[in-house]
Design an enzyme around this catalytic site. Structure first.
Site, PDB file in Angstrom:
ATOM      1  N   GLY A 182       0.743  -1.205  -0.026  1.00  0.00           N
ATOM      2  CA  GLY A 182       0.093   0.140   0.049  1.00  0.00           C
ATOM      3  C   GLY A 182       0.934   1.226   0.117  1.00  0.00           C
ATOM      4  N   CYS A 183       0.312   2.414  -0.073  1.00  0.00           N
ATOM      5  CA  CYS A 183       0.981   3.651  -0.135  1.00  0.00           C
ATOM      6  C   CYS A 183       1.427   4.076   1.026  1.00  0.00           C
ATOM      7  CB  CYS A 183      -0.079   4.737  -0.964  1.00  0.00           C
ATOM      8  SG  CYS A 183      -1.526   4.930  -0.170  1.00  0.00           S
TER       9      CYS A 183
END
EC number: 1.2.1.38
Length: 342
Positions: free
Chosen positions: A148-149
């Site tokens: 994920g970011c």
């Protein structure tokens, strides 16, 4: 040429994949799927791709995904876990940009994502695709769980300190900010221009889905559970993640030297000179993570500043980085991008 398919090509991560892969010298885009937009030309939805992508969206049933060498899932959570098994059995390698294969503890995943996992056997073999940690494992993986970011920015920021056993892993703080594209392309009130602009707010304070992912990654490096307070914020910008990380030092260490040494060979991690404060716009459109480390007033608190583009190093760019590793290409192939300015 590597035959590539994309499932779910209509969201922001999907179009970012198309942007990057359209100029990749070793890739042939063969299929882009969307049930809702089947039959529509890609460049009709995204004029920015006119002259670069000469394909139309097809339904997943019509697309010959089994004939691809690798398939990217740029879909909502819960899709890849249902579709990936048959592809893997057909010899297709899979890179999932959603969260279906990131968390190894199935019960933990089901608690945070609110659904029963459809393919726990693939979770067991999936490789977490943060190249700066798992490069060798990614090379031979059949299934890659693209990070994920927020987890990308946070883990890269804490990694050198935890590896060096320089901080107390029981009291970590990640104070993070994201642009509105991190919420996806679907229409929601809180991301409307009139709602998001000229405003700034925290969300997910009681618990965010990226929390167990970050804890899992840091704990694997530390060799023990970590205590992490993670608070994300929504900011009135389109792209970018800014993570301000705090930890308590256990020993005196040359922080600048530690970070420069750890990331000296990493093409996509840039350690800034001492005293710097990285800006999100300095990485916009690129696969670079810029990091600066500080020790305010010479105290026992270390502050790490980490910035990425949430759609590139935080999603599609990192997925292409993993593709390159999986197929024996130079890691930077198709990713040599100068950030946009202004």
């Amino acid at each position: 040429m590597i035959k590539v398919g994309i499932v779910g090509g209509t969201g922001y991560t999907g179009v970012e994949l198309l942007r990057l892969l359209s100029r990749h010298p070793d890739v042939e885009l063969t299929a882009i799927t969307s049930r809702k937009e089947a039959g529509l030309r890609v460049d009709a939805m995204y004029p920015s791709l006119r002259g670069w992508v000469d394909l139309a969206f097809t339904t997943p049933d019509e697309a010959n995904l089994a004939g691809c060498d690798v398939v990217f899932f740029a879909t909502p959570n819960g899709i890849a876990m249902q579709e990936a098994v048959r592809l893997v059995e057909a010899g297709v390698r899979v890179i999932d940009l959603a969260a279906d294969f990131r968390i190894k503890d199935i019960a933990e995943w089901e608690k945070w994502y609110g659904m029963t996992h459809a393919s726990p056997q693939l979770v067991a073999e999936a490789v977490y695709g943060l190249p700066e940690i798992n490069r060798d494992a990614v090379r031979t993986a059949r299934v890659v769980a693209n990070p994920g970011c927020y987890p990308t920015a946070v883990q890269l920021g804490f990694l050198p300190l935890i590896e060096a056993e320089a901080i107390d892993p029981a009291s970590l703080i990640a104070d993070c900010k994201s642009g509105v594209s991190g919420a996806g392309r679907k229409a929601e009130v809180h991301t409307l221009f009139a709602e998001a602009t000229d405003s700034f707010k925290a969300y997910g304070v009681a618990g965010h889905r990226h929390l167990p992912e970050i804890r899992q990654g840091l704990a694997a490096v530390a060799g023990q559970p970590v205590g992490l307070t993670f608070v994300p914020h929504l900011t009135p910008m389109v792209r970018g993640i800014h993570a301000t990380l705090y930890a308590r030092l256990k020993k005196d260490v040359d922080l600048q030297g530690l970070f420069e040494s750890r990331y000296a060979g990493e093409r996509f991690v840039d350690v800034l000179p001492a005293g710097s404060c990285p800006e999100t716009r300095s990485v916009r459109g690129s696969n670079t993570c810029r990091i600066a480390v500080h020790r305010p007033q010479g105290s026992d608190t270390v502050v790490v500043l980490s910035v990425i583009d949430n759609l590139v190093k935080g999603a599609a760019g990192q997925a292409v980085q993993n593709l390159n590793l999986m197929f024996g290409l130079p890691e930077s192939t198709g990713l040599e991008i100068v950030p946009l300015m202004p």
